[in-house]
Design an enzyme around this catalytic site. Structure first.
Site, PDB file in Angstrom:
ATOM      1  N   LYS A 107     -12.128 113.838 -21.414  1.00  0.00           N
ATOM      2  CA  LYS A 107     -12.468 114.877 -20.437  1.00  0.00           C
ATOM      3  C   LYS A 107     -13.863 115.449 -20.666  1.00  0.00           C
ATOM      4  CE  LYS A 107      -7.877 116.252 -18.937  1.00  0.00           C
ATOM      5  NZ  LYS A 107      -6.978 115.436 -19.803  1.00  0.00           N
TER       6      LYS A 107
HETATM    7  C1  PLP Z   1      -6.041 114.508 -19.268  1.00  0.00           C
HETATM    8  C2  PLP Z   1      -5.647 113.419 -20.181  1.00  0.00           C
HETATM    9  C3  PLP Z   1      -5.039 112.223 -19.707  1.00  0.00           C
HETATM   10  C4  PLP Z   1      -4.675 112.033 -18.260  1.00  0.00           C
HETATM   11  O1  PLP Z   1      -5.814 111.825 -17.436  1.00  0.00           O
HETATM   12  P1  PLP Z   1      -5.664 111.985 -15.850  1.00  0.00           P
HETATM   13  O2  PLP Z   1      -7.050 111.811 -15.321  1.00  0.00           O
HETATM   14  O3  PLP Z   1      -5.122 113.359 -15.616  1.00  0.00           O
HETATM   15  O4  PLP Z   1      -4.741 110.922 -15.387  1.00  0.00           O
HETATM   16  C5  PLP Z   1      -4.774 111.209 -20.618  1.00  0.00           C
HETATM   17  N1  PLP Z   1      -5.020 111.368 -21.925  1.00  0.00           N
HETATM   18  C6  PLP Z   1      -5.580 112.482 -22.425  1.00  0.00           C
HETATM   19  C7  PLP Z   1      -5.821 112.581 -23.888  1.00  0.00           C
HETATM   20  C8  PLP Z   1      -5.909 113.550 -21.583  1.00  0.00           C
HETATM   21  O5  PLP Z   1      -6.458 114.658 -22.096  1.00  0.00           O
END
Ligand code: PLP
Length: 430
Positions: A107
């Site tokens: 993220k």
């Molecule tokens: C947010 C997150 C996901 C999921 O990603 P999306 O874009 O919401 O599908 C997967 N793994 C981790 C570690 C995350 O923080």
């Protein structure tokens, strides 16, 4: 480039407007009116271009003239200023490690890009922009880190007291400056309810320019295409990869599909879900039935009604068969996830986090049914973020990465508040 609302009731917005608004006024998600395609010669020579150049070429059509090229170049270089290696795990599987950023999760990339775009747009605003977010853990840390020191933007983060991990709490509460952490006596739903109420509060919104930083924002969603291109830069097999994406809100996977639409060679996508299986069931029987989220060890994927899935449907609106050709989805249980963490460490000496382990399991299963193919999965978080689960399966302490060493010594600074909107409102008015 303009963005239409999938709600269908709002006038199109440019990238600036869509980024500042987050969600369209009719409640819909913004979606590009046209999907750009990259130059074939450019794609053929992917390995010859720098990562910065690739990222710039990928995002520029969406940004259009809302950010001058020089500034956009700077934003893009800053966004990807850490390694994103593709690491071999076994003969047919590689791991795209997205956890080398400041908060050790993928993220970071979306949050860094969005924060810098919003910082650029804030220069043209008289009112200070306030980003208001509720977090159950990971999002808040990436947002806080991404926006730290961005001028013209304040960030207020609500998190449930005692319900985020110690590392996550440090990431939220030790930055200071333009980042304010509010520790709410309640759960994540309380935090979210309070934030939603603030967004509906007309008087407050006259006083402060409020925006959100959640994963539906186009400026968080679209830059996630970058690392699919970086993966292909490092991909050496003769045929394009199968790509497994650990999925919760489906923003990450949707970005991958956008990259493929733009011309990136990918043979198939797998949505790797935990037991929150709305999408796997939808692909099986065509019925989309949202559910309350169920708790798992891959908790960043505990989503019962993934907000970005409508964007995937939109990409394939005129070609529903293409959806099934290009995308499969599987649901993996916690027991299977734990077994994968254990076995992959024991047999291959690779330490997975629970989210990556869901991706690995899904890919491994697919390759078992499709001899001769090979693929990669997205490793979305560093295993140190989930030490209890990972150490229980590997039987070994995880070495603490440098990025965390000094973080744990930092002083926590958060304001403890009850779970009542009036308290948040007063704070935001002052
Ligand atoms: C947010 C997150 C996901 C999921 O990603 P999306 O874009 O919401 O599908 C997967 N793994 C981790 C570690 C995350 O923080």
């Amino acid at each position: 480039m303009l963005f239409n609302s999938l709600g269908g009731k709002t006038a199109p917005a440019d990238f600036r407007e869509a980024t500042i608004q987050g969600q369209a006024p009719d409640g819909g998600l913004y979606f590009p009116e046209k999907l750009p395609a990259l130059d074939a010669a450019f794609l053929k020579d992917l390995k010859k271009h720098s990562r910065e150049e690739i990222a710039f070429r990928v995002i520029q059509p969406f940004v259009g003239n809302t950010i001058p090229e020089n500034d956009l170049h700077e934003i893009v270089s800053d966004t990807i200023a850490f390694p994103i290696p593709l690491v071999k795990v076994d003969e047919s599987i590689e791991s795209l490690e997205l956890f080398h950023g400041p908060t050790l999760a993928f993220k970071d990339i979306g949050a860094r890009f969005m924060s810098r775009c919003l910082g650029y747009f804030a220069r043209g605003e008289k009112r200070k922009i306030t980003v208001l977010v509720a977090t159950s853990g990971d999002t808040g840390g990436a947002v806080a880190s991404g926006f730290h020191h961005v001028e013209g933007v304040d960030v207020v983060i609500l998190y449930p007291s005692g319900k985020v991990s110690p590392v996550q709490e440090k990431q939220l509460t030790t930055l200071g400056g333009n980042i304010t952490a509010l520790e709410v006596e309640g759960n994540f739903d309380d935090c979210q309810r309070m934030v939603k109420q603030a967004f509906r509060d007309e008087a407050l919104r006259k006083h402060r320019f409020l925006t959100s930083a959640n994963s539906i924002n186009v400026a968080r969603w679209l830059p996630q295409q970058f690392y699919y291109f970086f993966a292909l830069q490092q991909w050496n097999a003769a045929t394009p990869p199968v790509i497994a994406v650990p999925s919760g809100n489906f923003g990450n996977l949707c970005a991958g599909i956008m990259a493929w639409k733009a011309g990136l060679p990918v043979s198939h996508f797998i949505a790797a879900c935990n037991i929150n299986d709305v999408v796997p069931r939808f692909l099986q029987d065509g019925k989309y039935v949202p559910e309350a989220a169920r708790a798992t060890i891959s908790n960043a994927m505990d989503v019962g009604d993934p907000s970005n899935f409508v964007r995937i449907l939109e990409i394939f609106r005129e070609n529903p068969d293409g959806l099934h050709q290009m995308l499969s989805a599987v649901s993996i249980t916690d027991d299977e996830t734990r077994a994968t963490i254990r076995e992959v460490y024991r047999d291959l000496n690779y330490r997975l986090d629970p989210h990556g382990a869901v991706g690995y399991t899904a890919l491994h299963r697919w390759l078992g049914d499709h001899a001769g193919e090979s693929g990669l999965f997205l490793e979305t978080a560093h295993p140190i973020k989930f030490p209890e689960v990972v150490e229980a399966e590997t039987g070994e302490k995880i070495p603490i990465p440098g990025a965390l060493l000094h973080l744990l010594d930092r002083e926590k600074s958060a304001t403890l508040i009850p779970n009542r909107y009036e308290v948040l409102r007063d704070l935001l008015f002052n």
